[in-house]
Design a protein around this motif. Structure first.
Motif, PDB file in Angstrom:
ATOM      1  N   GLU A 141       0.835  -1.205   0.000  1.00 49.03           N
ATOM      2  CA  GLU A 141       0.000   0.000   0.000  1.00 49.03           C
ATOM      3  C   GLU A 141       0.868   1.252   0.000  1.00 49.03           C
ATOM      4  OE1 GLU A 141      -3.237  -0.008  -0.315  1.00 49.03           O
ATOM      5  OE2 GLU A 141      -3.442  -2.178  -0.126  1.00 49.03           O
ATOM      6  N   SER A 142       0.398   2.287  -0.675  1.00 52.02           N
ATOM      7  CA  SER A 142       1.100   3.573  -0.672  1.00 52.02           C
ATOM      8  C   SER A 142       1.318   4.045   0.761  1.00 52.02           C
ATOM      9  CB  SER A 142       0.290   4.631  -1.429  1.00 52.02           C
ATOM     10  OG  SER A 142       0.167   4.259  -2.781  1.00 52.02           O
ATOM     11  N   GLN A 190       3.460   2.808   2.950  1.00 52.54           N
ATOM     12  CA  GLN A 190       4.158   1.835   3.807  1.00 52.54           C
ATOM     13  C   GLN A 190       5.658   2.115   3.741  1.00 52.54           C
ATOM     14  OE1 GLN A 190       2.692  -1.706   1.815  1.00 52.54           O
ATOM     15  NE2 GLN A 190       1.777  -2.413   3.733  1.00 52.54           N
TER      16      GLN A 190
END
Length: 152
Positions: free
Chosen positions: A10-11, A13
């Motif tokens: 996910e963006s 992380q």
């Protein structure tokens, strides 16, 4: 480290690599590999008179370390099909023999690639010293195999 797949990435992380102390051997080996014996890297007397006061490790060595150390920060469950390139690479601070460095990997985004069965993953890579001085940073893109059953 648990390998992560398309559905788990996910963006935003962030992952951190192990640390590594840079040695005289690292420095000498890189100069031998590249053939770059510029005085700022190879000549202690010359470098002592320079504004930095000591020999500086090659920027390319920092880039190579970043690409290698990132593998201890994040493991992919999906097969890597190929590196697509680096963008916006910037050299922010010099590296010296004795510095201890690590890499921070941040997931920027992922998108399904045309043709199906693949996706593009973009990561921000940062090479930092243990005091959090940012030495280098840039964006790395990779083509990954999309796992079976993932949204196409």
């Amino acid at each position: 480290m648990t390998p992560l797949s398309f559905t788990e990435l996910e963006s935003g992380q962030r992952f951190t690599s192990h640390r590594r102390t840079l040695t005289e051997t690292d420095h000498q080996t890189f100069m031998m590999l590249t053939g770059d014996w510029s005085p700022i890297h190879a000549d202690a007397e010359y470098a002592r008179a320079h504004k930095l006061g000591q020999r500086v490790l090659h920027g390319g060595l920092g880039l190579a370390l970043t690409l290698g150390l990132q593998t201890s920060a994040l493991e992919f469950a999906d097969p890597l099909l190929g590196a697509l390139g680096l963008a916006e690479w910037a050299f922010k601070a010099p590296l010296f023999i004795g510095d201890t460095v690590f890499v921070e990997v941040e997931i920027l985004d992922k998108r399904i690639a045309g043709g199906g069965g693949r996706y593009i993953l973009r990561r921000k890579l940062r090479l930092l010293k243990t005091d959090n001085t940012l030495c280098q940073e840039g964006i790395a893109s990779a083509l990954m195999a999309l796992p079976a059953g993932a949204a196409r």
